[in-house]
Design a protein around this motif. Structure first.
Motif, PDB file in Angstrom:
ATOM      1  N   ASN A  91       0.835  -1.207   0.000  1.00  0.00           N
ATOM      2  CA  ASN A  91       0.000   0.000   0.000  1.00  0.00           C
ATOM      3  C   ASN A  91       0.866   1.251   0.000  1.00  0.00           C
ATOM      4  OD1 ASN A  91      -2.728  -1.171   0.343  1.00  0.00           O
ATOM      5  ND2 ASN A  91      -1.875  -1.913   2.265  1.00  0.00           N
ATOM      6  N   GLN A  96      -6.785   1.649   4.324  1.00  0.00           N
ATOM      7  CA  GLN A  96      -6.854   2.532   5.472  1.00  0.00           C
ATOM      8  C   GLN A  96      -6.617   3.971   5.049  1.00  0.00           C
ATOM      9  OE1 GLN A  96      -3.569   2.827   8.185  1.00  0.00           O
ATOM     10  NE2 GLN A  96      -4.835   2.300   9.920  1.00  0.00           N
ATOM     11  N   TYR A 146       0.374   5.580  -0.266  1.00  0.00           N
ATOM     12  CA  TYR A 146      -0.591   6.679  -0.200  1.00  0.00           C
ATOM     13  C   TYR A 146       0.134   7.996  -0.461  1.00  0.00           C
ATOM     14  CZ  TYR A 146      -2.808   3.058   2.715  1.00  0.00           C
ATOM     15  OH  TYR A 146      -3.311   1.870   3.204  1.00  0.00           O
ATOM     16  N   PHE A 194       5.067   7.251   7.367  1.00  0.00           N
ATOM     17  CA  PHE A 194       5.140   8.449   6.530  1.00  0.00           C
ATOM     18  C   PHE A 194       6.578   8.825   6.205  1.00  0.00           C
ATOM     19  CE2 PHE A 194       0.921  10.365   6.133  1.00  0.00           C
ATOM     20  CZ  PHE A 194       0.193   9.526   6.955  1.00  0.00           C
ATOM     21  N   GLY A 195       6.739   9.400   5.036  1.00  0.00           N
ATOM     22  CA  GLY A 195       8.001   9.988   4.659  1.00  0.00           C
ATOM     23  C   GLY A 195       8.100  11.410   5.189  1.00  0.00           C
ATOM     24  N   TYR A 230     -10.615   3.534  13.699  1.00  0.00           N
ATOM     25  CA  TYR A 230      -9.369   3.478  14.449  1.00  0.00           C
ATOM     26  C   TYR A 230      -8.965   4.923  14.729  1.00  0.00           C
ATOM     27  CZ  TYR A 230      -8.773  -1.335  12.626  1.00  0.00           C
ATOM     28  OH  TYR A 230      -8.930  -2.657  12.292  1.00  0.00           O
ATOM     29  N   VAL A 232      -6.693   7.677   5.827  1.00  0.00           N
ATOM     30  CA  VAL A 232      -6.608   8.407   7.083  1.00  0.00           C
ATOM     31  C   VAL A 232      -7.129   9.825   6.909  1.00  0.00           C
ATOM     32  CG1 VAL A 232      -5.068   9.217   8.906  1.00  0.00           C
ATOM     33  CG2 VAL A 232      -4.626   7.028   7.786  1.00  0.00           C
ATOM     34  N   GLY A 289      -3.697  -7.261  11.929  1.00  0.00           N
ATOM     35  CA  GLY A 289      -5.079  -6.848  11.761  1.00  0.00           C
ATOM     36  C   GLY A 289      -5.288  -5.368  11.597  1.00  0.00           C
ATOM     37  N   ALA A 290      -4.248  -4.589  11.730  1.00  0.00           N
ATOM     38  CA  ALA A 290      -4.380  -3.154  11.492  1.00  0.00           C
ATOM     39  C   ALA A 290      -3.371  -2.761  10.428  1.00  0.00           C
ATOM     40  CB  ALA A 290      -4.138  -2.378  12.774  1.00  0.00           C
ATOM     41  N   TYR A 291      -3.521  -1.590   9.911  1.00  0.00           N
ATOM     42  CA  TYR A 291      -2.703  -1.203   8.777  1.00  0.00           C
ATOM     43  C   TYR A 291      -1.983   0.102   9.103  1.00  0.00           C
ATOM     44  CZ  TYR A 291      -5.965  -4.540   6.877  1.00  0.00           C
ATOM     45  OH  TYR A 291      -6.707  -5.661   6.673  1.00  0.00           O
ATOM     46  N   GLU A 292      -0.957   0.002   9.918  1.00  0.00           N
ATOM     47  CA  GLU A 292      -0.225   1.190  10.332  1.00  0.00           C
ATOM     48  C   GLU A 292       0.495   1.802   9.153  1.00  0.00           C
ATOM     49  OE1 GLU A 292       2.048   0.649  13.856  1.00  0.00           O
ATOM     50  OE2 GLU A 292       3.465   2.225  13.339  1.00  0.00           O
ATOM     51  N   GLN A 293       0.346   3.091   8.967  1.00  0.00           N
ATOM     52  CA  GLN A 293       1.000   3.783   7.872  1.00  0.00           C
ATOM     53  C   GLN A 293       2.291   4.431   8.352  1.00  0.00           C
ATOM     54  OE1 GLN A 293      -1.457   6.402   5.548  1.00  0.00           O
ATOM     55  NE2 GLN A 293      -3.135   4.947   5.483  1.00  0.00           N
ATOM     56  N   LEU A 313       6.149  12.759   9.604  1.00  0.00           N
ATOM     57  CA  LEU A 313       5.143  12.343  10.579  1.00  0.00           C
ATOM     58  C   LEU A 313       5.532  11.006  11.199  1.00  0.00           C
ATOM     59  CD1 LEU A 313       1.934  13.090   8.531  1.00  0.00           C
ATOM     60  CD2 LEU A 313       2.553  14.201  10.675  1.00  0.00           C
ATOM     61  N   PHE A 332      -5.898  13.415   2.133  1.00  0.00           N
ATOM     62  CA  PHE A 332      -5.649  12.250   1.301  1.00  0.00           C
ATOM     63  C   PHE A 332      -5.764  12.616  -0.168  1.00  0.00           C
ATOM     64  CE2 PHE A 332      -5.956   7.862  -0.021  1.00  0.00           C
ATOM     65  CZ  PHE A 332      -6.922   7.842  -1.018  1.00  0.00           C
ATOM     66  N   HIS A 376      -4.428   6.368  -3.283  1.00  0.00           N
ATOM     67  CA  HIS A 376      -3.920   5.142  -2.694  1.00  0.00           C
ATOM     68  C   HIS A 376      -3.640   4.129  -3.790  1.00  0.00           C
ATOM     69  CE1 HIS A 376      -5.290   1.149  -0.654  1.00  0.00           C
ATOM     70  NE2 HIS A 376      -3.983   1.286  -0.504  1.00  0.00           N
ATOM     71  N   LEU A 395      -7.069   0.828  18.613  1.00  0.00           N
ATOM     72  CA  LEU A 395      -7.715  -0.061  17.659  1.00  0.00           C
ATOM     73  C   LEU A 395      -8.930  -0.728  18.288  1.00  0.00           C
ATOM     74  CD1 LEU A 395      -4.479  -1.729  16.220  1.00  0.00           C
ATOM     75  CD2 LEU A 395      -5.671   0.326  15.419  1.00  0.00           C
ATOM     76  N   TYR A 414      -0.451  11.370  15.558  1.00  0.00           N
ATOM     77  CA  TYR A 414       0.844  11.458  14.894  1.00  0.00           C
ATOM     78  C   TYR A 414       1.555  12.707  15.402  1.00  0.00           C
ATOM     79  CZ  TYR A 414      -0.302   7.903  11.371  1.00  0.00           C
ATOM     80  OH  TYR A 414      -0.613   6.731  10.728  1.00  0.00           O
TER      81      TYR A 414
END
Lengths: 115, 115
Positions: A31, B101, A33, A106-107, B32, B103, A100-104, B44, A45, A48, B51, B36
């Protein structure tokens, strides 16, 4: 593990010119984004990718913005032609399924200034 | 659609004093919740997340946030701040959506710790 990287860190261009931003996600993250923060506003956003496919591009402002993700690895975001209102910080993030979660992740962002 | 409100754009606080950064969200479905942080000249970073399960979540550097479903809030607190906590803090939500996801961020709160 290397983090999400973005290039350039800062770009100053004139109205009407073209700029291409690049994002390299964390290896193995399907993934990817893109987000944007205009000065004084929320981080919003843009779109994606899942691998090389666009999953959701509902946040893209208009057709002057074109995003690609070659081979499901790095991604580019091209703005052509740039307008003054395109100025802001462009963030890229990547994620994979984790517990079970989708932690993002970031750059650092690319600060785009259109003059 | 979901939204996030951070009522305080800037919060000055003296070193070693307690601080609370407020966050309220709106969503018709389960979400969720995240905080950040963006330190000066950095990207970030995820500070903490809710969760499911215990409504009180903690970070490794002494911050905590409590999910309050009835008040749709997720306020961030720290009992004693340090100079190094000076940063911009973003509250964020995402939907419980399998494999995806997106955000939604609040506008951010700048925490200024005064020596």
């Amino acid at each position: 593990e290397a983090g999400v990287t973005q290039f350039p860190s800062h770009s100053v261009i004139e109205k009407g010119q073209t700029v291409t931003l690049r994002c390299d996600p964390i290896s193995g993250h399907d993934n990817l984004y893109w987000y944007r923060r205009v000065m004084g506003k929320e981080i919003k956003f843009l779109l994606h990718f899942v691998k090389e496919s666009k999953q959701d591009e509902s946040g893209m402002p208009n057709n002057r913005f074109l995003a690609e993700r070659t081979g499901g690895t790095y991604s580019t975001l091209k703005v052509q032609p740039a307008e003054l209102e395109d100025s802001g910080v462009y963030f890229c993030a990547s994620s994979r399924r984790l517990a079970g979660a989708y932690e993002q992740y970031f750059g650092p962002g690319t600060r785009l200034t259109v003059t | 659609a979901q939204s996030v409100t951070q009522l305080d754009s800037q919060v000055p606080v003296f070193e070693e004093a307690p601080v609370e950064l407020r966050c309220n969200y709106s969503s018709s479905v389960s979400v969720y919740l995240f905080w950040y942080v963006q330190y000066p000249n950095q990207g970030l970073q995820l500070l903490l997340k809710y969760l499911s399960g215990s409504t009180l979540v903690e970070s490794i550097n002494g911050f905590e946030a409590e999910f309050n479903k009835s008040q749709t809030s997720f306020h961030l607190r720290k009992p004693s701040v340090h100079i190094s906590d000076t940063a911009e803090y973003f509250c964020a939500v995402s939907l419980h959506s399998g494999g995806y996801q997106k955000v939604t961020f609040g506008i951010g709160t700048k925490l200024q710790v005064i020596p």
